[in-house]
Design a protein around this motif. Structure first.
Motif: not given
Length: 283
Positions: A204-211, A265-268, A270-283
């Protein structure tokens, strides 16, 4: 592919010779242009940030996406220039939170595993660790073309890290080597907020499913080494590393969820420093 290699070669050559304010302006300009073009990576970045800030309006998400792309380009700017930084600058531009958790675990002599997400500059964090008495061993995704992968391996080795391949030649022994390093009291860092194998653990990641990969937890159970999540963010010119509570031993899924909670908790914060340009969430 040759063009990609030439671009990286130019980055590690030309960018290192330009004055830092010029490079900062240039990379911010490039980041803003990339956001305006709304390519696949930018749209995915915005979608991921929308999961972090579900109540944000369009204007806020647009501004957050622009800030995140600037932060991502800052990572590349620093990647091209970090090999020229001296030890005093590498260490002096790092601040820590709860560092005692890491040092106490390392001093116990069983080795330490640090799991972290794609936040800010984890290469700088690895260089800092090595220069403060904890040389890092890690696993790296094999990039294409191979020449770019080799450049990154050489870059991280120059920063003092031991880098093992995730796939391809040498990867079959990577986990065994990491376990050996831990049993000798070593320090393992693994970026672990995105599963690359399609065999990861649902969380469970930000209320959504991730792997997320179970590797950090599996290594911890296999060797007895403590697993400590860490999150990073930029604070002006400095990098801040926050160490979270040691993950309690248990089922791999439960341990991986604890890492995911620390990452969130860290991403929430400082979200501007999360460099995620790929798919994370499955739903």
């Amino acid at each position: 592919m040759a063009a990609v290699d030439l671009a990286f070669a130019a980055g590690w050559g030309t960018v290192r010779r330009l004055p830092e304010p010029v490079v900062t302006w240039l990379f911010n300009h490039v980041a803003d242009q990339v956001v305006r073009r709304q390519g696949n990576g930018v749209r995915r970045l915005r979608s991921n940030l929308a999961a972090v800030r579900p109540d944000a309006g369009d204007a806020e998400l647009d501004a957050l996406t622009r800030a995140a792309m600037r932060s991502y380009l800052r990572y590349w700017q620093e990647a091209f220039r970090l090999p020229d930084w001296n030890d005093a600058r590498i260490v002096g531009r790092v601040k820590t939170v709860n560092e005692k958790l890491l040092r106490d675990a390392h001093d116990a002599g069983r080795g330490v595993i640090c799991a972290l997400p794609h936040l800010a500059n984890y290469d700088h964090a690895g260089a800092w660790a090595g220069r403060t008495g904890m040389p890092v061993s890690t696993i790296a995704e094999r990039l294409r073309p191979e020449s770019v992968y080799e450049r990154f391996i050489a870059y991280r080795r120059k920063l003092g890290m031991e880098v093992l391949p995730l796939t391809g030649p040498g990867s079959e022994d990577a986990v065994a080597v990491l376990a050996e390093r831990l049993r000798a009291g070593g320090f393992i860092c693994l970026v672990a907020d995105r599963d690359l194998s399609e065999k990861g653990v649902p969380v469970d990641f930000f209320g959504r499913t991730a792997r997320m990969p179970a590797g950090p937890a599996a290594l911890s159970v296999r060797t007895g080494a403590p697993l400590i999540p860490a999150t990073l963010h930029y604070d002006g010119p400095d990098l801040v590393i926050t160490f979270h509570d040691v993950v309690e031993k248990g089922p791999l899924a439960t341990m991986t969820q604890q890492c995911a909670d620390a990452f969130a908790s860290g991403i929430a914060a400082h979200p501007q420093d999360w460099h995620m340009l790929q798919r994370v969430f499955l739903d």
